[in-house]
Write a protein that holds these residues in place. Sequence first.
Motif, PDB file in Angstrom:
ATOM      1  N   ASP A 117      87.362  22.472 -28.887  1.00  0.00           N
ATOM      2  CA  ASP A 117      87.546  21.421 -27.877  1.00  0.00           C
ATOM      3  C   ASP A 117      88.015  20.106 -28.480  1.00  0.00           C
ATOM      4  O   ASP A 117      88.259  19.147 -27.744  1.00  0.00           O
ATOM      5  N   PHE A 118      88.129  20.065 -29.820  1.00  0.00           N
ATOM      6  CA  PHE A 118      88.472  18.815 -30.501  1.00  0.00           C
ATOM      7  C   PHE A 118      89.570  19.081 -31.536  1.00  0.00           C
ATOM      8  O   PHE A 118      89.284  19.199 -32.727  1.00  0.00           O
ATOM      9  N   PRO A 119      90.830  19.204 -31.102  1.00  0.00           N
ATOM     10  CA  PRO A 119      91.918  19.363 -32.082  1.00  0.00           C
ATOM     11  C   PRO A 119      91.840  18.245 -33.116  1.00  0.00           C
ATOM     12  O   PRO A 119      91.746  17.071 -32.754  1.00  0.00           O
ATOM     13  N   VAL A 120      91.849  18.620 -34.388  1.00  0.00           N
ATOM     14  CA  VAL A 120      91.639  17.612 -35.431  1.00  0.00           C
ATOM     15  C   VAL A 120      92.727  16.545 -35.361  1.00  0.00           C
ATOM     16  O   VAL A 120      92.452  15.348 -35.384  1.00  0.00           O
ATOM     17  N   LEU A 121      93.966  16.982 -35.260  1.00  0.00           N
ATOM     18  CA  LEU A 121      95.088  16.059 -35.062  1.00  0.00           C
ATOM     19  C   LEU A 121      95.379  15.993 -33.574  1.00  0.00           C
ATOM     20  O   LEU A 121      95.644  17.011 -32.940  1.00  0.00           O
ATOM     21  N   SER A 122      95.307  14.813 -33.016  1.00  0.00           N
ATOM     22  CA  SER A 122      95.531  14.669 -31.575  1.00  0.00           C
ATOM     23  C   SER A 122      96.873  15.269 -31.168  1.00  0.00           C
ATOM     24  O   SER A 122      97.883  15.085 -31.845  1.00  0.00           O
ATOM     25  N   GLN A 123      96.865  15.971 -30.048  1.00  0.00           N
ATOM     26  CA  GLN A 123      98.066  16.670 -29.588  1.00  0.00           C
ATOM     27  C   GLN A 123      98.783  15.929 -28.451  1.00  0.00           C
ATOM     28  O   GLN A 123      99.689  16.479 -27.824  1.00  0.00           O
ATOM     29  N   VAL A 124      98.369  14.692 -28.149  1.00  0.00           N
ATOM     30  CA  VAL A 124      98.985  13.964 -27.039  1.00  0.00           C
ATOM     31  C   VAL A 124     100.357  13.423 -27.444  1.00  0.00           C
ATOM     32  O   VAL A 124     100.702  13.360 -28.629  1.00  0.00           O
ATOM     33  N   GLN A 125     101.116  13.000 -26.444  1.00  0.00           N
ATOM     34  CA  GLN A 125     102.446  12.429 -26.669  1.00  0.00           C
ATOM     35  C   GLN A 125     102.373  10.898 -26.558  1.00  0.00           C
ATOM     36  O   GLN A 125     101.497  10.357 -25.874  1.00  0.00           O
ATOM     37  N   PRO A 126     103.294  10.188 -27.203  1.00  0.00           N
ATOM     38  CA  PRO A 126     103.308   8.717 -27.126  1.00  0.00           C
ATOM     39  C   PRO A 126     103.341   8.242 -25.671  1.00  0.00           C
ATOM     40  O   PRO A 126     104.091   8.771 -24.844  1.00  0.00           O
ATOM     41  N   TYR A 161     100.858   8.438 -23.526  1.00  0.00           N
ATOM     42  CA  TYR A 161     100.073   9.275 -22.618  1.00  0.00           C
ATOM     43  C   TYR A 161      99.031   8.474 -21.844  1.00  0.00           C
ATOM     44  O   TYR A 161      98.701   8.789 -20.703  1.00  0.00           O
ATOM     45  N   LEU A 162      98.486   7.418 -22.477  1.00  0.00           N
ATOM     46  CA  LEU A 162      97.328   6.734 -21.893  1.00  0.00           C
ATOM     47  C   LEU A 162      97.705   5.788 -20.749  1.00  0.00           C
ATOM     48  O   LEU A 162      96.905   5.559 -19.831  1.00  0.00           O
ATOM     49  N   ARG A 163      98.913   5.237 -20.775  1.00  0.00           N
ATOM     50  CA  ARG A 163      99.272   4.234 -19.773  1.00  0.00           C
ATOM     51  C   ARG A 163      99.193   4.797 -18.351  1.00  0.00           C
ATOM     52  O   ARG A 163      98.763   4.105 -17.419  1.00  0.00           O
ATOM     53  N   ASP A 164      99.576   6.026 -18.174  1.00  0.00           N
ATOM     54  CA  ASP A 164      99.540   6.619 -16.835  1.00  0.00           C
ATOM     55  C   ASP A 164      98.120   6.979 -16.395  1.00  0.00           C
ATOM     56  O   ASP A 164      97.892   7.271 -15.217  1.00  0.00           O
ATOM     57  N   MET A 165      97.188   6.934 -17.323  1.00  0.00           N
ATOM     58  CA  MET A 165      95.818   7.348 -17.004  1.00  0.00           C
ATOM     59  C   MET A 165      94.891   6.176 -16.713  1.00  0.00           C
ATOM     60  O   MET A 165      93.777   6.359 -16.232  1.00  0.00           O
ATOM     61  N   LEU A 166      95.354   4.961 -17.034  1.00  0.00           N
ATOM     62  CA  LEU A 166      94.523   3.773 -16.834  1.00  0.00           C
ATOM     63  C   LEU A 166      95.192   2.825 -15.846  1.00  0.00           C
ATOM     64  O   LEU A 166      96.410   2.812 -15.706  1.00  0.00           O
ATOM     65  N   PRO A 167      94.383   1.987 -15.164  1.00  0.00           N
ATOM     66  CA  PRO A 167      94.951   1.027 -14.198  1.00  0.00           C
ATOM     67  C   PRO A 167      95.871   0.023 -14.882  1.00  0.00           C
ATOM     68  O   PRO A 167      95.838  -0.160 -16.102  1.00  0.00           O
ATOM     69  N   GLY A 202      92.963  11.588 -27.182  1.00  0.00           N
ATOM     70  CA  GLY A 202      93.971  10.835 -27.927  1.00  0.00           C
ATOM     71  C   GLY A 202      93.500  10.411 -29.305  1.00  0.00           C
ATOM     72  O   GLY A 202      94.142   9.575 -29.947  1.00  0.00           O
ATOM     73  N   LEU A 203      92.391  10.960 -29.757  1.00  0.00           N
ATOM     74  CA  LEU A 203      91.885  10.633 -31.088  1.00  0.00           C
ATOM     75  C   LEU A 203      92.250  11.730 -32.075  1.00  0.00           C
ATOM     76  O   LEU A 203      92.195  12.921 -31.760  1.00  0.00           O
ATOM     77  N   THR A 204      92.589  11.316 -33.286  1.00  0.00           N
ATOM     78  CA  THR A 204      92.573  12.237 -34.415  1.00  0.00           C
ATOM     79  C   THR A 204      91.178  12.149 -34.992  1.00  0.00           C
ATOM     80  O   THR A 204      90.689  11.056 -35.289  1.00  0.00           O
TER      81      THR A 204
END
Length: 534
Positions: free
Chosen positions: A78-87, A89-95, A119-121
């Motif tokens: 459940d915790f990929p050591v190297l984050s697998q998100v794309q640059p 990614y977070l802006r669309d998830m927060l207000p 989004g963490l490594t």
Amino acid sequence: MEYRNNTENGIGKGISNGHGIGNGHGNGNGYVNGNGKVKGEKVKKMKPMDSEVLREQGHIMVDFIADYYKNLEDSPQDFPVLSQVQPGYLRDMLPDSAPDQPEPLKELLHDVSKKIIPGLTHWQSPSYFAYYASSTSVAGFLGEMLSAGLSVVGFTWLTSPAATELEVIVLDWLAKLLQLPHHFLSTGNGGGVIQGTGCEAVLVVVLAARDRIMKKVVITSLSQLVVYASDQTHSSFQKACLIGGIHEENIRLLKTDSSTNYGMRPKSLEEAISSDLAKGFIPFFICATVGTTSSAAVDPLVPLGKIAKSYGIWMHVDAAYAGNACICPEFQKHIDGVENADSFNINAHKWLFANQTCSPLWVKDRYSLINALKTNPEYLEYKVSKRDEVVNYKDWQISLSRRFRSLKLWMVLRLYGAENLRNFIRDHVNLAKHFEDYVAQDAHFEVVTTRYFSLVCFRLAPVDGDEDKCNERNRELLATVNSTGKIFISHTVLSGKFILRFAVGAPLTEEKHVTEAWRIIEKNASKFIHNKKY
């Protein structure tokens, strides 16, 4: 980490992590400040530091963090050591903007679980083998918590005497464990100070060395000043020199190669100094490294120190990573010659379990540092009877404000003891040896450099001497292995060769994690070994 509604835990619809948090100090609304508007109640004035809210929410946060560590071990999938998100990614998830009204801690921690953690490594994962570790420990964490709770700002002795005096004492303790010369102790002419990072440490000593040479020699332009290091020296050295006004073309990075296991050649240094003197330059600083970032190479301090001393040049020893291992007697040979250094630093947050950030720096002459960095505004003045009666650490660093970092180092040393720390470092070195044995036993791979500590530099071996193809397949192997999320390793380039780095140092790493890492590397390498394209 999942949280379920629990209306009986004292915070209304608060959070439970399955460990039965019951704190008895609920404010009835789940808001950290106790000022969320609840139907039928007046809006209370915000109270940022309420001891009972701290007690309640602090328990919840500690459980959240403890669960994170437990899940890193028990549920690594459940915790990929190297984050697998794309640059992005977070802006669309927060207000788009901050909330006008307070939100409950439950919602915030839910967002941490669902939006931040992906989004963490995971630097604390037992399968993290990249760069060098950023080691944590319970003692270090508790020290951070205590420091944050007390929240003192000890820039002078007066502003918190204990913060200053504990730092002096603890750095003397650590200097003695490292067997540093007496002149680095507070009872000698020098002393220690905790910088935030090794980058800060090298900056302040470059400035101190520059100040010293400018008081000794008539200098008409900073373009006369030159500095020396190897081409393996951390990039922070170059940044420090540029900040200090040293011209980029006057930063001499001396070439290294495999013949010295990428350590600096004393002959190259002496030749460079002689050449610069003949051209009218003024050499003033040498940066030697014990445990380089690329390959944990060790510069030979004894001959380098003799050269520095003969020319009156400041020598700094950057032992950010490997210096921690030198609390073990068997590794202290790597800092033989430190007696001729003017300054020495380690990063205790790398391999001494002191949590980010904690970079002890020792100087041979405290006044060389103080004279370069001291300021005396009237509003900070206070009377002492003698010049050396107190230490004002504001004059040993760039910033004025400073954290109470010595607390966590003190707690690490006291709660674990030196022998346990030594043995844990030895365990990491042995795990690296275990991995190195795997590499050596596989004819398709090769160990590239001599291993001194807990870093193994290796690669898929070239076929028919084709280095370009070899580099290509090692680059692709790295990407493939890291994309699995099961482990994370990093790379470097040595003598034009693309090298894979396997660094043991995470506090949760055990032999089973090293064995599994090798299995993953070997499995993914097979597609390159048997593919005729490579």
